[in-house]
Structure formats: structure tokens, C-alpha cells
Design a protein around this motif. Structure first.
Motif, PDB file in Angstrom:
ATOM      1  N   VAL A 130      11.060  -3.359  -4.558  1.00  0.00           N
ATOM      2  CA  VAL A 130      10.672  -4.734  -4.834  1.00  0.00           C
ATOM      3  C   VAL A 130       9.163  -4.846  -4.678  1.00  0.00           C
ATOM      4  N   ILE A 131       8.487  -5.236  -5.726  1.00  0.00           N
ATOM      5  CA  ILE A 131       7.040  -5.410  -5.698  1.00  0.00           C
ATOM      6  C   ILE A 131       6.729  -6.899  -5.771  1.00  0.00           C
ATOM      7  N   LYS A 132       5.848  -7.369  -4.892  1.00  0.00           N
ATOM      8  CA  LYS A 132       5.486  -8.781  -4.882  1.00  0.00           C
ATOM      9  C   LYS A 132       4.895  -9.184  -6.226  1.00  0.00           C
ATOM     10  N   LYS A 133       5.283 -10.370  -6.730  1.00  0.00           N
ATOM     11  CA  LYS A 133       4.903 -10.768  -8.088  1.00  0.00           C
ATOM     12  C   LYS A 133       3.392 -10.920  -8.245  1.00  0.00           C
ATOM     13  N   MET A 134       2.763 -11.662  -7.329  1.00  0.00           N
ATOM     14  CA  MET A 134       1.324 -11.934  -7.459  1.00  0.00           C
ATOM     15  C   MET A 134       0.547 -10.758  -6.876  1.00  0.00           C
ATOM     16  N   GLU A 135       0.431  -9.690  -7.650  1.00  0.00           N
ATOM     17  CA  GLU A 135      -0.210  -8.484  -7.148  1.00  0.00           C
ATOM     18  C   GLU A 135      -1.731  -8.596  -7.281  1.00  0.00           C
ATOM     19  N   LYS A 136      -2.276  -9.482  -6.482  1.00  0.00           N
ATOM     20  CA  LYS A 136      -3.721  -9.702  -6.451  1.00  0.00           C
ATOM     21  C   LYS A 136      -4.116 -10.014  -5.016  1.00  0.00           C
ATOM     22  N   LEU A 137      -5.185  -9.378  -4.570  1.00  0.00           N
ATOM     23  CA  LEU A 137      -5.636  -9.627  -3.205  1.00  0.00           C
ATOM     24  C   LEU A 137      -6.187 -11.034  -3.068  1.00  0.00           C
ATOM     25  N   CYS A 138      -5.876 -11.668  -1.947  1.00  0.00           N
ATOM     26  CA  CYS A 138      -6.396 -12.998  -1.641  1.00  0.00           C
ATOM     27  C   CYS A 138      -7.859 -12.885  -1.217  1.00  0.00           C
ATOM     28  N   ASN A 139      -8.743 -13.526  -1.955  1.00  0.00           N
ATOM     29  CA  ASN A 139     -10.172 -13.465  -1.631  1.00  0.00           C
ATOM     30  C   ASN A 139     -10.478 -14.093  -0.279  1.00  0.00           C
ATOM     31  N   HIS A 140      -9.737 -15.163   0.049  1.00  0.00           N
ATOM     32  CA  HIS A 140      -9.963 -15.817   1.351  1.00  0.00           C
ATOM     33  C   HIS A 140      -9.501 -14.909   2.485  1.00  0.00           C
ATOM     34  N   TRP A 141      -8.405 -14.150   2.263  1.00  0.00           N
ATOM     35  CA  TRP A 141      -7.927 -13.209   3.280  1.00  0.00           C
ATOM     36  C   TRP A 141      -8.945 -12.106   3.508  1.00  0.00           C
ATOM     37  N   LEU A 142      -9.598 -11.654   2.414  1.00  0.00           N
ATOM     38  CA  LEU A 142     -10.620 -10.628   2.548  1.00  0.00           C
ATOM     39  C   LEU A 142     -11.781 -11.113   3.413  1.00  0.00           C
ATOM     40  N   GLN A 143     -12.051 -12.447   3.338  1.00  0.00           N
ATOM     41  CA  GLN A 143     -13.126 -13.029   4.145  1.00  0.00           C
ATOM     42  C   GLN A 143     -12.651 -13.443   5.533  1.00  0.00           C
ATOM     43  N   CYS A 195       0.790 -17.818   1.472  1.00  0.00           N
ATOM     44  CA  CYS A 195      -0.159 -17.623   0.370  1.00  0.00           C
ATOM     45  C   CYS A 195       0.520 -16.837  -0.753  1.00  0.00           C
ATOM     46  N   LYS A 196       0.258 -17.246  -1.989  1.00  0.00           N
ATOM     47  CA  LYS A 196       0.894 -16.585  -3.130  1.00  0.00           C
ATOM     48  C   LYS A 196       0.196 -15.285  -3.512  1.00  0.00           C
ATOM     49  N   TYR A 197      -0.939 -14.993  -2.878  1.00  0.00           N
ATOM     50  CA  TYR A 197      -1.645 -13.742  -3.131  1.00  0.00           C
ATOM     51  C   TYR A 197      -1.434 -12.779  -1.960  1.00  0.00           C
ATOM     52  N   LEU A 198      -1.764 -11.521  -2.178  1.00  0.00           N
ATOM     53  CA  LEU A 198      -1.487 -10.488  -1.186  1.00  0.00           C
ATOM     54  C   LEU A 198      -2.411 -10.583   0.026  1.00  0.00           C
ATOM     55  N   HIS A 199      -1.802 -10.448   1.199  1.00  0.00           N
ATOM     56  CA  HIS A 199      -2.531 -10.312   2.453  1.00  0.00           C
ATOM     57  C   HIS A 199      -2.312  -8.912   3.009  1.00  0.00           C
ATOM     58  N   GLN A 200      -2.362  -7.909   2.150  1.00  0.00           N
ATOM     59  CA  GLN A 200      -2.146  -6.529   2.561  1.00  0.00           C
ATOM     60  C   GLN A 200      -2.813  -5.618   1.545  1.00  0.00           C
ATOM     61  N   TRP A 201      -3.062  -4.362   1.964  1.00  0.00           N
ATOM     62  CA  TRP A 201      -3.808  -3.442   1.130  1.00  0.00           C
ATOM     63  C   TRP A 201      -2.925  -2.603   0.224  1.00  0.00           C
ATOM     64  N   SER A 202      -1.612  -2.811   0.282  1.00  0.00           N
ATOM     65  CA  SER A 202      -0.729  -2.016  -0.569  1.00  0.00           C
ATOM     66  C   SER A 202       0.584  -2.742  -0.785  1.00  0.00           C
ATOM     67  N   THR A 203       1.310  -2.343  -1.824  1.00  0.00           N
ATOM     68  CA  THR A 203       2.677  -2.793  -2.051  1.00  0.00           C
ATOM     69  C   THR A 203       3.566  -1.559  -2.104  1.00  0.00           C
ATOM     70  N   GLY A 204       4.845  -1.749  -1.886  1.00  0.00           N
ATOM     71  CA  GLY A 204       5.762  -0.626  -1.812  1.00  0.00           C
ATOM     72  C   GLY A 204       6.020  -0.258  -0.356  1.00  0.00           C
ATOM     73  N   ASP A 205       7.106   0.443  -0.117  1.00  0.00           N
ATOM     74  CA  ASP A 205       7.494   0.745   1.257  1.00  0.00           C
ATOM     75  C   ASP A 205       7.408   2.227   1.592  1.00  0.00           C
ATOM     76  N   CYS A 206       6.688   3.015   0.769  1.00  0.00           N
ATOM     77  CA  CYS A 206       6.661   4.454   1.015  1.00  0.00           C
ATOM     78  C   CYS A 206       5.420   4.915   1.776  1.00  0.00           C
ATOM     79  N   PHE A 207       4.434   4.041   2.018  1.00  0.00           N
ATOM     80  CA  PHE A 207       3.248   4.444   2.769  1.00  0.00           C
ATOM     81  C   PHE A 207       2.653   3.225   3.468  1.00  0.00           C
ATOM     82  N   SER A 208       1.796   3.494   4.436  1.00  0.00           N
ATOM     83  CA  SER A 208       1.156   2.411   5.185  1.00  0.00           C
ATOM     84  C   SER A 208      -0.250   2.834   5.566  1.00  0.00           C
ATOM     85  N   LEU A 209      -1.123   1.840   5.753  1.00  0.00           N
ATOM     86  CA  LEU A 209      -2.513   2.086   6.136  1.00  0.00           C
ATOM     87  C   LEU A 209      -2.601   2.337   7.636  1.00  0.00           C
ATOM     88  N   LEU A 210      -3.219   3.468   8.015  1.00  0.00           N
ATOM     89  CA  LEU A 210      -3.407   3.759   9.429  1.00  0.00           C
ATOM     90  C   LEU A 210      -4.719   3.181   9.948  1.00  0.00           C
TER      91      LEU A 210
END
Length: 429
Positions: A100-113, A122-137
Motif C-alpha cells: 500500500v503506497i500513500k496516495k499523496m506521494e509528495k513531501l510536505c514542505n512545512h514538515w521539511l521546515q 496532513c495529506k502530504y508525506l511526513h516521512q522520507w520513504s514509502t513502502g515497508d521494506c526499508f527504513s531510515l537509520l
């Protein structure tokens, strides 16, 4: 009442219903794509109703599998799928229906700030990746310009990164801290580690450092920036800005790299090199790929399928994959006479910058595809089913596979990120 009827039609109706409208019975195309914004929508947001719908769907699915296994000539050799299955979802384990991939696959500019007021809503992404096979360390901060090279010498606990900010940084793998910064006096175009040696491509020069003995060598001969480095048949090859590929061989007696050959065929800069099947493959700004014999160092074939800069080439099993700024990835396979021809073309929405491959924990091949919209697409091969995306502040120019499920990315902002797979994969050579 009329509003209730519209909602009723959106989700289907029973066979006993008195309503019959052919337009209403059509399945919404946008709903199937997961992006219908009409409310109410005049078309169905479910598959067509009917008493035999489940059975007909089952027969269709069985027919699709039969077409794959019988009609397409699918063959396997080890973990490989042959050329006529590229781009087709496999009936067993190659699909993406359970992802399952989140529909609005765009980073939130306000979250980046750091100041988004919507939080989890928020309808935009608050994470650096989608998918469940890897994660940011962790991110590794320090470079000031685009990261163009990442190397993790085997057996060491140090990570080396090179950048156009004219520096090579050394990171401790345990703490994630910088333990050394080397000013190399010019923009780093690429990096490569092999055994005890670390090679750095610069302008008019390749630096060679022996990490064990601290020997520091300068390999002269390149004209302009060195964009790519690879080892093959005990030789070091460098792709240069003037279109030449230079080769050196290490002389144990003199403890030095002796110039061996100068391969001239490309008319513009050579930006990517890879070795496989006793061949050297070179991609260039002249839109072509050259195939070289590692024994004779002669050009055997010129591949001209791309219409823009060939940014990356990758060998996988008996296939050659090439990526270009023309927004395509091409799959090349050898014919009976030994020449290569493109058997499949995958199209992206943006230019493709670099490819990197590995096998996941189930020995299935996975492709990293960095595009110039600041994303990395992660695909199953050969189906090109998407497993997820990685987002960056700027485009990712360097991807490197490490041990124990680790991999590293370096982007145009100078940031290096360390990622971890949920299960340990193995690198594709």
C-alpha cells in the motif's frame, strides 16, 4: 432520497434492483487508479456486479497465469527470468497487490521546515520513504555540495564519501561521526573501493590510496573530469570528460599502476562504466553505449537506443540495464550471434540518474532507480512492480549497497543517508 440513490449506485446494486442505467454500470477509471476526486461520482467505485462476477474474475486470473507459464515461454536459470517477462507482474511473488503506497506521494514542505500544523492529518508525506521494506537509520551531515561517490571498503568499519565540495569524508560506522576530512583539491566525480585500495576520480587525475599501507598515488592521463571508475580483468578503467576510457594495471614489482590502454570511441564524456560477462560497458553523453572486450580491449558493438545522456549501466545475470535522461530504462539481452539488442523499455516520468541493484532476502532481484525529481523508485525485477520510494531534498547521485541489509544514498544537498532493509538482501554484482 435522490442523494441516497446516487451513493447506492456508486457502490453497486443487487440483481433485483429496478435501476438500470448503462452509464451508471461503468467502473470509474479514476477510482481504479486510486485518485477519483468526484463526489458524487456518476460511475461505479467497485467492480461490476453480477452473480457470476467472482467466478469470472477467477477464470480471468487463471487465464493470465496460464498465459505466463505456457504461452510466453518463461524460463528460469537460477534466480533469473528471461527477457519476455520484463515489465509483467509475475503470478507468484512478483506482484505488488499487497503493498500500500500513500496516495499523496509528495513531501510536505512545512514538515521539511519543522512547522506543519496538520501533523498526522496532513495529506502530504511526513516521512522520507514509502513502502515497508526499508527504513531510515540516520542522516550524515557535513558535505556542502552534491555527493558523487560512496565507498565502504570490505573488512573496515569506515565509510568514505566524496563530493563536489572537493572533500572526501571518513565516517565511523559505529558512531556515525566524522573521523577525517581530506581536501582533494578538486571536485570528486566518482569513487571506487577494491581490496585495500580507494580510488577517487578528480579533474585530470585519479587518486589511489592504499588504506592499509597509507600509500598515496596519483594516476595521470585523464583529460577533464573523471566521471566513472570500474575494475575488470585486473585493470582499473576510468571514464573521462573527453570521451576516452583509460586503463591501468597494478605492477607488484614497482608498487605502482602502469598505464595499459586508452580506449577511444565515444565522442563525448563517458559518465558510467560496468563490467560483466568478460565485457566492459560504457555509457556516454553522446547517447550511446559501447561494448568492449576485456581481453582485446576492442570495441565490439555500439548500442544506440537512447536519445539522451546514458547516465548509468548495470549488469544483472545475462542482462544489461541502461538508464538515461531520456526518461527510460532499457533492458538489453544477447542474441544468438552474441550482439545485444533492447528487448524491453521501462519509461519513467523523469530523467533517470543512476541504477543500483541487489537481491532481497528471498533472492528476488530489486532495482533502485534514482530520478531527477528527487526520488528513488524501488522496483521488483523483472516485473518493475514498485516496492516503494525514497525522497530527498535534491536528486540522488550516489547509491551504495553495504553489508547486513544496509545501503547508503547521497544527494545534491550534500546529505548522506544510511538505510536498513527489513530483511537482509545481497548485492547484485
Amino acid at each position: 432520497m435522490d442523494g441516497g440513490r446516487r451513493v447506492y449506485h456508486r457502490f453497486g446494486q443487487s440483481a433485483s434492483s429496478g435501476y438500470s442505467n448503462n452509464k451508471q454500470q461503468k467502473v470509474c477509471y479514476h477510482w481504479r487508479q486510486g485518485k477519483c476526486s468526484r463526489f458524487p461520482c456518476p460511475f461505479l467505485h467497485s467492480e461490476l456486479p453480477g452473480a457470476n462476477n467472482g467466478e469470472s474474475s477467477k477464470r480471468a486470473h487463471q487465464g493470465f497465469e496460464a498465459g505466463i507459464s505456457q504461452g510466453s515461454g518463461l524460463r528460469r536459470s537460477g534466480n533469473s527470468y528471461f527477457n519476455n517477462t520484463w515489465g509483467r507482474v509475475q503470478g507468484q511473488g512478483g506482484g505488488s497487490s499487497n503493498r500500500v503506497i500513500k496516495k499523496m506521494e509528495k513531501l510536505c514542505n512545512h514538515w521539511l521546515q519543522g512547522n506543519c500544523k496538520f501533523g498526522d492529518n496532513c495529506k502530504y508525506l511526513h516521512q522520507w520513504s514509502t513502502g515497508d521494506c526499508f527504513s531510515l537509520l540516520t542522516p550524515l551531515e557535513g558535505h556542502q555540495q552534491v555527493v558523487t561517490g560512496i565507498a565502504l571498503p570490505m573488512g573496515l568499519d569506515k565509510l568514505y564519501t566524496g563530493s563536489q565540495d572537493e572533500s572526501v569524508r571518513v565516517w565511523d560506522c559505529q558512531s556515525g561521526q566524522v573521523v577525517g576530512v581530506v581536501n582533494v583539491g578538486g571536485a570528486v566525480g566518482c569513487m571506487l573501493s577494491e581490496g585495500p585500495w580507494l580510488f577517487v576520480g578528480l579533474t585530470n587525475l585519479v587518486k589511489a590510496w592504499n588504506i592499509q599501507t597509507s600509500i598515496d598515488l596519483s594516476l595521470n592521463g585523464p583529460v577533464g573530469q573523471v566521471y566513472s571508475l570500474v575494475i575488470g580483468n585486473d585493470m582499473l578503467f576510468a571514464g573521462t570528460q573527453d570521451g576516452t576510457i583509460l586503463a591501468w594495471k597494478f605492477n607488484v614489482a614497482t608498487n605502482y599502476f602502469e598505464p595499459t590502454a586508452s580506449l577511444k570511441s565515444h565522442t563525448l564524456a563517458v559518465v558510467t562504466l560496468v563490467v560483466g560477462a568478460n565485457r566492459l560497458y560504457s555509457g556516454s553523453m553522446d547517447h550511446s553505449i559501447r561494448v568492449w572486450s576485456l581481453e582485446t580491449l576492442q570495441c565490439l558493438q555500439t548500442l544506440t537506443g537512447h536519445t539522451d545522456v546514458v547516465m548509468s549501466v548495470l549488469c544483472w545475470d545475462q542482462f544489461l540495464l541502461s538508464a538515461s535522461l531520456d526518461k527510460t530504462i532499457k533492458v538489453w539481452v544477447a542474441t544468438e550471434n552474441g550482439s545485444l539488442e533492447a528487448t524491453y523499455t521501462h519509461t519513467e516520468e523523469h530523467g533517470v540518474l543512476t541504477l543500483c541493484g541487489m537481491h532481497d532476502s528471498e533472492a528476488k532481484p530489486v532495482l533502485f532507480c534514482s530520478c531527477n525529481d528527487n526520488t528513488i523508485r524501488v522496483y521488483d525485477l523483472p516485473s518493475f512492480s514498485e516496492r516503494g520510494k525514497i525522497f530527498s531534498k535534491k536528486e540522488v547521485r550516489a547509491i551504495h549497497i553495504g553489508p547486513s541489509g544496509l545501503f547508503f544514498t547521497g544527494d545534491g544537498s550534500g546529505q548522506v543517508r544510511v538505510w536498513k532493509w527489513s530483511a537482509e538482501p545481497t548485492a547484485i554484482s
